[in-house]
Design a protein around this motif. Structure first.
Motif, PDB file in Angstrom:
ATOM      1  N   ALA A 179       0.814  -1.220   0.000  1.00  0.00           N
ATOM      2  CA  ALA A 179       0.000   0.000   0.000  1.00  0.00           C
ATOM      3  C   ALA A 179       0.843   1.264   0.000  1.00  0.00           C
ATOM      4  O   ALA A 179       0.310   2.355   0.173  1.00  0.00           O
ATOM      5  N   SER A 180       2.159   1.128  -0.200  1.00  0.00           N
ATOM      6  CA  SER A 180       3.000   2.321  -0.274  1.00  0.00           C
ATOM      7  C   SER A 180       4.279   2.005  -1.021  1.00  0.00           C
ATOM      8  O   SER A 180       4.746   0.859  -1.037  1.00  0.00           O
ATOM      9  N   LEU A 196      -0.613  -7.415  -5.224  1.00  0.00           N
ATOM     10  CA  LEU A 196      -1.689  -6.431  -5.300  1.00  0.00           C
ATOM     11  C   LEU A 196      -1.167  -5.091  -4.795  1.00  0.00           C
ATOM     12  O   LEU A 196      -0.591  -5.015  -3.712  1.00  0.00           O
ATOM     13  N   CYS A 197      -1.362  -4.036  -5.569  1.00  0.00           N
ATOM     14  CA  CYS A 197      -0.906  -2.695  -5.195  1.00  0.00           C
ATOM     15  C   CYS A 197      -2.091  -1.759  -5.058  1.00  0.00           C
ATOM     16  O   CYS A 197      -3.055  -1.849  -5.824  1.00  0.00           O
ATOM     17  N   ILE A 198      -1.991  -0.827  -4.121  1.00  0.00           N
ATOM     18  CA  ILE A 198      -3.085   0.100  -3.881  1.00  0.00           C
ATOM     19  C   ILE A 198      -3.195   1.166  -4.951  1.00  0.00           C
ATOM     20  O   ILE A 198      -4.267   1.734  -5.169  1.00  0.00           O
ATOM     21  N   ALA A 203       2.543   0.419  -7.701  1.00  0.00           N
ATOM     22  CA  ALA A 203       2.791  -0.599  -8.730  1.00  0.00           C
ATOM     23  C   ALA A 203       4.053  -0.292  -9.518  1.00  0.00           C
ATOM     24  O   ALA A 203       4.825  -1.206  -9.872  1.00  0.00           O
ATOM     25  N   SER A 204       4.307   0.980  -9.804  1.00  0.00           N
ATOM     26  CA  SER A 204       5.501   1.335 -10.575  1.00  0.00           C
ATOM     27  C   SER A 204       6.768   0.970  -9.815  1.00  0.00           C
ATOM     28  O   SER A 204       7.775   0.562 -10.407  1.00  0.00           O
ATOM     29  N   LEU A 217      -3.870  -4.203  -9.596  1.00  0.00           N
ATOM     30  CA  LEU A 217      -4.228  -2.948  -8.946  1.00  0.00           C
ATOM     31  C   LEU A 217      -5.537  -3.085  -8.179  1.00  0.00           C
ATOM     32  O   LEU A 217      -6.472  -3.756  -8.647  1.00  0.00           O
ATOM     33  N   ALA A 218      -5.606  -2.433  -7.028  1.00  0.00           N
ATOM     34  CA  ALA A 218      -6.850  -2.413  -6.263  1.00  0.00           C
ATOM     35  C   ALA A 218      -7.929  -1.665  -7.027  1.00  0.00           C
ATOM     36  O   ALA A 218      -7.637  -0.778  -7.832  1.00  0.00           O
TER      37      ALA A 218
END
Length: 247
Positions: A179-180, A196-198, A203-204, A217-218
């Motif tokens: 998440a960060s 899974l990225c917020i 994600a990058s 992605l969320a």
């Protein structure tokens, strides 16, 4: 009658703060297990002072930063009547202030710093004094973007120190969640499953540090968005039959 088979647990390794873990967990069914593998400790670095109110805008980019800001207002008896305009990165950060009776002047719909920069450039007068209250490990992209239009100052209220758990003692994951950007940078192990990225920003960083990873992605940049996506992924996996099993 045969005993009903218990549903299989879906295991998610998380790198969230305790607060975010709790907000995601209460939205999940019992069949989904969150296991924190990267624990974050927050340590104070600086405090907001009366002179910090002598600005046009104060910008907060995390729930933790908002909480520390409120602590400083109370501890130092800073006059709420003298507060400048306040911008926050998203609704979750706004909630922290609203619980204390402070209502931000600017809350972007999308909880990402690039969107906050765009909204500030629309809302603030050119040349305005803007104070960013941030975490020490946050990069300088935001102030660089704002410095083209404003006089920008930054104060780091806290820093995050991460520690990793002993992974050998933990159940293997079906999914790993970040998440960060700072949590991604702190993770020094390979990623053993889809990630899974917020947000796109998080994600990058995963793409940069773990180019081999499968990244998702969320649905929304929030605890609710993370929870809904995790539930959907767990249901999709449970719908896939095991090799050799009957349909």
């Amino acid at each position: 009658m045969a005993e009903k088979e218990k549903p299989q647990r879906f295991t998610v390794w998380t790198t969230f703060t305790d607060d975010l873990t709790a907000r995601v967990r209460r939205r999940l069914p019992d069949t989904i297990r969150l296991i924190p593998v990267l624990e974050a400790a927050h340590e104070r670095v600086e405090s907001a002072k009366p002179r910090d109110l002598e600005t046009d805008w104060i910008v907060l980019t995390s729930r933790r930063g908002a909480g520390f800001f409120l602590e400083d207002l109370k501890k130092q008896k800073l006059d709420l009547r003298k507060l400048p305009k306040i911008a926050v990165v998203g609704k979750a950060t706004a909630e922290v202030l609203e619980e204390a009776g402070l209502y931000p002047d600017l809350v972007p719909e999308t909880a990402e710093t690039p969107e906050l920069v765009r909204e500030l450039k629309r809302a603030a007068e050119p040349g305005s004094r803007i104070l960013l209250l941030r975490a020490r490990e946050a990069d300088h992209e935001m102030e660089t973007a704002l410095e083209t239009d404003f006089r920008v100052m930054r104060k780091d209220l806290y820093e995050i120190r991460y520690s990793s758990r002993d992974l050998k003692r933990l159940p293997g994951p079906d999914l790993m969640a970040f998440a960060s950007r700072s949590a991604v940078r702190a993770w020094k192990e390979p990623v053993p499953c889809p990630v899974l990225c917020i947000s796109d920003i998080t994600a990058s960083q995963v793409h940069q540090d773990h180019p081999e990873a499968s990244v998702l992605l969320a649905d929304e940049i929030s605890a609710a968005g993370l929870a809904e996506t995790i539930i959907g992924l767990s249901q999709a996996e449970s719908a896939v039959p095991e090799p050799g099993s009957a349909r």
